[in-house]
Design a protein around this motif. Structure first.
Motif, PDB file in Angstrom:
ATOM      1  N   LYS A   1       0.725  -0.961   0.159  1.00 25.11           N
ATOM      2  CA  LYS A   1      -0.315  -0.201  -0.373  1.00 25.11           C
ATOM      3  C   LYS A   1       0.613   1.418  -0.202  1.00 25.11           C
ATOM      4  N   ILE A   2       1.896   0.946  -0.122  1.00 24.19           N
ATOM      5  CA  ILE A   2       2.939   2.673  -0.636  1.00 24.19           C
ATOM      6  C   ILE A   2       2.876   3.219  -1.396  1.00 24.19           C
ATOM      7  N   ALA A   3       2.817   2.557  -2.582  1.00 24.08           N
ATOM      8  CA  ALA A   3       2.105   3.390  -3.472  1.00 24.08           C
ATOM      9  C   ALA A   3       2.365   2.540  -4.557  1.00 24.08           C
ATOM     10  N   PRO A   4       2.370   2.871  -6.110  1.00 28.79           N
ATOM     11  CA  PRO A   4       1.558   2.113  -7.267  1.00 28.79           C
ATOM     12  C   PRO A   4       3.011   1.460  -8.102  1.00 28.79           C
ATOM     13  N   VAL A   5       4.303   2.290  -7.586  1.00 32.64           N
ATOM     14  CA  VAL A   5       5.564   2.226  -8.112  1.00 32.64           C
ATOM     15  C   VAL A   5       6.716   2.812  -7.443  1.00 32.64           C
ATOM     16  N   ALA A   6       7.036   1.452  -6.108  1.00 30.85           N
ATOM     17  CA  ALA A   6       8.156   2.731  -5.515  1.00 30.85           C
ATOM     18  C   ALA A   6       9.823   1.639  -5.602  1.00 30.85           C
ATOM     19  N   LEU A   7      10.295   2.467  -5.071  1.00 37.16           N
ATOM     20  CA  LEU A   7      11.830   2.197  -5.697  1.00 37.16           C
ATOM     21  C   LEU A   7      12.573   2.698  -4.184  1.00 37.16           C
ATOM     22  N   LEU A   8      13.435   1.241  -4.420  1.00 36.27           N
ATOM     23  CA  LEU A   8      14.511   1.904  -3.338  1.00 36.27           C
ATOM     24  C   LEU A   8      15.628   1.738  -4.407  1.00 36.27           C
ATOM     25  N   LEU A   9      16.495   2.427  -3.916  1.00 38.01           N
ATOM     26  CA  LEU A   9      17.668   3.212  -4.273  1.00 38.01           C
ATOM     27  C   LEU A   9      18.757   3.277  -3.506  1.00 38.01           C
ATOM     28  N   ILE A  10      20.118   2.996  -4.290  1.00 35.80           N
ATOM     29  CA  ILE A  10      21.362   3.386  -3.394  1.00 35.80           C
ATOM     30  C   ILE A  10      22.285   3.992  -3.822  1.00 35.80           C
ATOM     31  N   SER A  11      22.560   4.768  -3.495  1.00 38.52           N
ATOM     32  CA  SER A  11      23.678   5.580  -5.150  1.00 38.52           C
ATOM     33  C   SER A  11      25.112   5.158  -5.197  1.00 38.52           C
ATOM     34  N   THR A  12      25.580   5.037  -6.499  1.00 34.56           N
ATOM     35  CA  THR A  12      26.263   3.957  -7.137  1.00 34.56           C
ATOM     36  C   THR A  12      28.234   4.718  -6.415  1.00 34.56           C
ATOM     37  N   SER A  13      28.069   5.795  -4.940  1.00 31.48           N
ATOM     38  CA  SER A  13      29.218   6.208  -4.687  1.00 31.48           C
ATOM     39  C   SER A  13      29.302   5.279  -3.042  1.00 31.48           C
ATOM     40  N   ALA A  14      28.541   4.670  -3.170  1.00 32.37           N
ATOM     41  CA  ALA A  14      27.670   4.119  -1.567  1.00 32.37           C
ATOM     42  C   ALA A  14      29.485   2.968  -0.980  1.00 32.37           C
TER      43      ALA A  14
ATOM     44  N   LYS B   1      21.663   2.555  -8.133  1.00 31.36           N
ATOM     45  CA  LYS B   1      21.837   1.686  -8.270  1.00 31.36           C
ATOM     46  C   LYS B   1      20.377   1.218  -7.574  1.00 31.36           C
ATOM     47  N   LEU B   2      19.885   0.804  -8.042  1.00 34.72           N
ATOM     48  CA  LEU B   2      18.086   0.382  -7.756  1.00 34.72           C
ATOM     49  C   LEU B   2      18.529  -1.056  -7.345  1.00 34.72           C
ATOM     50  N   VAL B   3      18.057  -0.238  -5.966  1.00 31.91           N
ATOM     51  CA  VAL B   3      17.966  -2.020  -5.126  1.00 31.91           C
ATOM     52  C   VAL B   3      16.403  -2.785  -5.234  1.00 31.91           C
ATOM     53  N   GLY B   4      15.369  -2.279  -5.009  1.00 32.93           N
ATOM     54  CA  GLY B   4      14.178  -2.289  -5.337  1.00 32.93           C
ATOM     55  C   GLY B   4      13.046  -2.222  -5.783  1.00 32.93           C
ATOM     56  N   MET B   5      11.669  -3.037  -6.188  1.00 35.59           N
ATOM     57  CA  MET B   5      11.001  -1.747  -6.900  1.00 35.59           C
ATOM     58  C   MET B   5       9.532  -2.709  -7.010  1.00 35.59           C
ATOM     59  N   TRP B   6       8.535  -1.866  -6.164  1.00 36.33           N
ATOM     60  CA  TRP B   6       6.816  -3.025  -6.313  1.00 36.33           C
ATOM     61  C   TRP B   6       6.484  -2.213  -6.376  1.00 36.33           C
ATOM     62  N   SER B   7       4.850  -2.797  -6.400  1.00 35.74           N
ATOM     63  CA  SER B   7       3.839  -2.121  -7.356  1.00 35.74           C
ATOM     64  C   SER B   7       2.572  -2.495  -6.132  1.00 35.74           C
ATOM     65  N   SER B   8       1.906  -1.786  -6.644  1.00 30.93           N
ATOM     66  CA  SER B   8       0.023  -1.579  -5.509  1.00 30.93           C
ATOM     67  C   SER B   8      -0.871  -1.746  -6.402  1.00 30.93           C
ATOM     68  N   ALA B   9      -0.496  -2.039  -7.255  1.00 35.13           N
ATOM     69  CA  ALA B   9      -1.713  -2.451  -8.527  1.00 35.13           C
ATOM     70  C   ALA B   9      -2.336  -3.285  -8.011  1.00 35.13           C
ATOM     71  N   ASP B  10      -3.877  -2.807  -8.524  1.00 36.83           N
ATOM     72  CA  ASP B  10      -4.813  -3.045  -9.631  1.00 36.83           C
ATOM     73  C   ASP B  10      -5.188  -0.936  -9.622  1.00 36.83           C
ATOM     74  N   ASN B  11      -4.485   0.306 -10.979  1.00 36.92           N
ATOM     75  CA  ASN B  11      -4.760   1.217 -10.524  1.00 36.92           C
ATOM     76  C   ASN B  11      -5.903   0.855 -11.595  1.00 36.92           C
ATOM     77  N   VAL B  12      -6.765   2.213 -11.459  1.00 35.68           N
ATOM     78  CA  VAL B  12      -8.513   1.764 -11.294  1.00 35.68           C
ATOM     79  C   VAL B  12      -8.948   3.334 -13.108  1.00 35.68           C
ATOM     80  N   LEU B  13      -8.830   3.389 -13.862  1.00 42.42           N
ATOM     81  CA  LEU B  13      -9.424   4.489 -14.728  1.00 42.42           C
ATOM     82  C   LEU B  13     -10.858   4.399 -14.770  1.00 42.42           C
ATOM     83  N   PHE B  14     -11.716   5.351 -14.765  1.00 38.54           N
ATOM     84  CA  PHE B  14     -13.360   5.482 -14.955  1.00 38.54           C
ATOM     85  C   PHE B  14     -13.397   5.821 -16.510  1.00 38.54           C
ATOM     86  N   ALA B  15     -13.878   5.598 -17.151  1.00 40.23           N
ATOM     87  CA  ALA B  15     -14.498   5.404 -18.192  1.00 40.23           C
ATOM     88  C   ALA B  15     -15.725   4.705 -18.338  1.00 40.23           C
ATOM     89  N   ARG B  16     -16.720   5.824 -19.359  1.00 39.62           N
ATOM     90  CA  ARG B  16     -18.080   5.360 -19.195  1.00 39.62           C
ATOM     91  C   ARG B  16     -18.102   3.898 -20.261  1.00 39.62           C
TER      92      ARG B  16
END
Length: 167
Positions: A6-19, A132-147
Motif C-alpha cells: 500500500k505504499i505507492a503504485p510503483v515505489a523504489l529503493l535506491l542506492i548511490s553508486t558511490s556508497a 543502483k536500483l535495489v528494489g521495486m514493487w507495485s501496489s496495482a490495481d490502478n483504476v481509470l473510470f471511463a463511460r
C-alpha cells in the motif's frame, strides 16, 4: 513483500553508486512508527549487517530526518545526502516517465504486478543510470473510470508493456 503493497503504485529503493562507507544512511519519509519501518526497513538493515558480517551497517533516517517529504528522496541519493532512500516514481515523474507507464490502469495486476515489473526492468533501466536500483514493487490495481471503453492511449501501451492487463 506484502508489507509494501500500500505504499505507492510503483515505489523504489535506491542506492548511490558511490556508497562505499561502512555506515550507510537510509532516508525515508514515513514516521518511525509506520509498519514499513519495523516490517521492512529494519529487517533489511539487519540483513545487510548480518550478510556483511557487520562490515556494513545501515542507519535509518525515518520521517524525513534528512529532508521532508518523498519528492526529493531520489535527489538525496544522487546528491550524496543519503546512500539509500525510498522514492516514489509518481512524485518524481520527470525523472521516471517510462516507469510511470506501469502505473496506468490495466498495465499491472495486483496478483503479479511486482513480478511482472521486475521481469521487464530492462525497459526502464536507463532511468536509473545515476543510482543502483535495489528494489521495486507495485501496489496495482490502478483504476481509470471511463463511460464505455479505455482511452486509446491506454490501449496502445501494449506496444511498450506486453503485459496481460493491457488490451
Amino acid at each position: 513483500m506484502r508489507a509494501f503493497s500500500k505504499i505507492a503504485p510503483v515505489a523504489l529503493l535506491l542506492i548511490s553508486t558511490s556508497a562505499l562507507s561502512a555506515e550507510l544512511k537510509f532516508a525515508n519519509y514515513v514516521a518511525p512508527t509506520h509498519p514499513n519501518v519495523s516490517r521492512a526497513f529494519e529487517p533489511f538493515a539487519k540483513a545487510v549487517e548480518q550478510g556483511t558480517a557487520g562490515e556494513v551497517k545501515i542507519k535509518l533516517y525515518n520521517g524525513g530526518e534528512l529532508g521532508a517529504g518523498p519528492v526529493k528522496h531520489y535527489s538525496r541519493v544522487v546528491d550524496g545526502v543519503a546512500e539509500l532512500a525510498v522514492s516514489l516514481s509518481g512524485y518524481t515523474a520527470t525523472q521516471f516517465p517510462l516507469t510511470l507507464t506501469a502505473e496506468l490502469p490495466g498495465v499491472l495486476t495486483e496478483k503479479d504486478g511486482t513480478e511482472t515489473l521486475l521481469a521487464h526492468l530492462d525497459r526502464v533501466s536507463k532511468e536509473y543510470r545515476r543510482v543502483k536500483l535495489v528494489g521495486m514493487w507495485s501496489s496495482a490495481d490502478n483504476v481509470l473510470f471511463a463511460r464505455s471503453k479505455p482511452p486509446a492511449s491506454v490501449r496502445r501501451l501494449s506496444s511498450f508493456w506486453p503485459w496481460p492487463g493491457v488490451s
